[in-house]
Design an enzyme around this catalytic site. Structure first.
Site, PDB file in Angstrom:
ATOM      1  N   ASP A  60      -3.357   2.225  -5.051  1.00 25.68           N
ATOM      2  CA  ASP A  60      -2.055   2.056  -4.403  1.00 25.68           C
ATOM      3  C   ASP A  60      -1.518   0.631  -4.615  1.00 25.68           C
ATOM      4  OD1 ASP A  60      -4.311   1.455  -2.651  1.00 25.68           O
ATOM      5  OD2 ASP A  60      -2.890   1.111  -1.033  1.00 25.68           O
ATOM      6  N   HIS A  97      -2.560  -3.212  -3.437  1.00 28.11           N
ATOM      7  CA  HIS A  97      -3.961  -3.015  -3.073  1.00 28.11           C
ATOM      8  C   HIS A  97      -4.819  -2.866  -4.327  1.00 28.11           C
ATOM      9  CE1 HIS A  97      -6.731  -1.025   0.166  1.00 28.11           C
ATOM     10  NE2 HIS A  97      -7.196  -2.171  -0.278  1.00 28.11           N
ATOM     11  N   HIS A 144       0.835  -1.195   0.000  1.00 25.99           N
ATOM     12  CA  HIS A 144       0.000   0.000   0.000  1.00 25.99           C
ATOM     13  C   HIS A 144       0.875   1.252   0.000  1.00 25.99           C
ATOM     14  CE1 HIS A 144      -3.517  -2.374   1.609  1.00 25.99           C
ATOM     15  NE2 HIS A 144      -2.528  -3.075   2.156  1.00 25.99           N
ATOM     16  N   TYR A 145       0.272   2.398  -0.289  1.00 26.17           N
ATOM     17  CA  TYR A 145       0.863   3.677   0.096  1.00 26.17           C
ATOM     18  C   TYR A 145      -0.121   4.391   1.017  1.00 26.17           C
ATOM     19  CZ  TYR A 145      -1.734   5.733  -3.937  1.00 26.17           C
ATOM     20  OH  TYR A 145      -2.679   6.119  -4.852  1.00 26.17           O
ATOM     21  N   THR A 146       0.404   5.302   1.844  1.00 24.86           N
ATOM     22  CA  THR A 146      -0.417   5.914   2.886  1.00 24.86           C
ATOM     23  C   THR A 146      -1.136   7.177   2.450  1.00 24.86           C
ATOM     24  OG1 THR A 146       1.448   7.202   3.704  1.00 24.86           O
ATOM     25  CG2 THR A 146       1.110   5.014   4.683  1.00 24.86           C
ATOM     26  N   GLU A 204       2.090  -0.985   4.759  1.00 25.48           N
ATOM     27  CA  GLU A 204       1.837   0.396   4.368  1.00 25.48           C
ATOM     28  C   GLU A 204       3.185   1.098   4.198  1.00 25.48           C
ATOM     29  OE1 GLU A 204      -0.669   2.201   3.577  1.00 25.48           O
ATOM     30  OE2 GLU A 204      -2.491   1.226   4.342  1.00 25.48           O
TER      31      GLU A 204
END
Length: 290
Positions: free
Chosen positions: A180, A170, A54-56, A123
């Site tokens: 993401d 994701h 993921h990225y936040t 993440e």
């Protein structure tokens, strides 16, 4: 009488110790009962079968706050500028691997739904896309962060035996909702380090079979390939918005130079090359680790 009671207690203790010694360390006292663990079933596997990236879309401080105080979580958070201790990058572990983290949401991959129950979620601190006057711009991934992601991922994949095709983003498992970790995520660098899947260029060229990369691909054939690889996609030959989103997610992962969702020949060839590499021995299955 007191000496007699003491002798009985000592004898009972000696018997208990002797039994424990005979059984080795198989007797586990769990308070209300004792579990004998000397026998082990053969028909078992790990609960952890997928690794999800993921990225936040937040900086590190806000990411930590959200992931520890709100109804969303991940097993790990990788900073964009990890501090170094003893020559190694430091990552945040927010959820024990033995417990479920709430990172995937409604999701599906290779027939498994609700991947929270079967995955490790990572993440990564990254702001994701920003829309500017000149178009959409995605934040780069700093080398120090990429190094930390690789180190963490290699450890997880090795410990749980996660196959290459089950290291996903994701956007792969929820293409109708998520983008993401984005088109700049270093999937190829992870693959080169032994994590995840990637097509062989020679096979892609062979599968193109002389077609121009941007030539139209047959929609239903591509749908079948993406479904077999793992995506939740219809196989009805209809190029609707849902299918375009799946194609875009696949392109973002394996052909990030163009992720418009257009079913072109190069996308079709990449999908076939991945199937040839990872799923030819057991059609429909995830393939073996390399």
């Amino acid at each position: 009488m007191k000496l007699y009671r003491f002798t009985l207690r000592a004898a009972a203790l000696a018997t208990t110790l002797a039994l424990a010694a005979c059984a080795g360390s198989t007797m586990m006292d769990r308070g209300a009962y004792v579990a004998d663990t000397r026998y082990h079933a053969q028909s078992v596997d790990s609960r952890i079968r997928f690794l999800v990236m993921h990225y936040t879309e937040l900086d590190e401080a806000d990411s930590l706050k959200v992931l520890t105080t709100e109804a969303v979580s991940a097993h790990y958070l990788v900073p964009d500028n990890p501090r170094i201790e003893n020559g190694k990058p430091v990552v945040w572990q927010l959820v024990p691997e033995s417990q479920r983290a709430w990172h995937a949401g409604a999701s599906e991959w290779q027939g498994t739904t609700e991947l929270n129950a079967a995955s490790i979620g990572i993440e990564n601190v990254n702001l994701g896309p920003r829309d500017t006057a000149s178009g959409r711009v995605w934040q780069q991934w700093p080398p120090a962060q990429v190094d930390a992601i690789i180190r963490l991922s290699k450890d997880i994949v090795a410990r749980y035996g996660i196959p290459p095709t089950r290291v996903v983003g994701h956007s792969d498992i929820a293409p109708q909702r998520k983008t993401d970790p984005g088109p700049l995520f270093p999937w190829k660098q992870l693959y080169d380090a032994g994590v995840g899947a990637w097509p062989d260029d020679a096979t892609v060229q062979a599968d193109l079979a002389g077609r121009a990369p941007d030539a139209p691909a047959e929609v239903q054939a591509l749908q079948f390939k993406l479904a077999r690889y793992g995506y939740d996609v219809a196989t009805d030959g209809v190029l609707d918005e849902r299918t375009r989103r799946v194609i875009s997610a696949f392109q973002m992962h394996f052909r990030p130079s163009d992720y418009s969702g257009t079913p072109d020949a190069q996308t079709d060839a990449i999908a076939q090359a991945l199937l040839d590499k990872y799923m030819s021995a057991q059609p429909g299955e995830a393939g073996s680790t390399r």
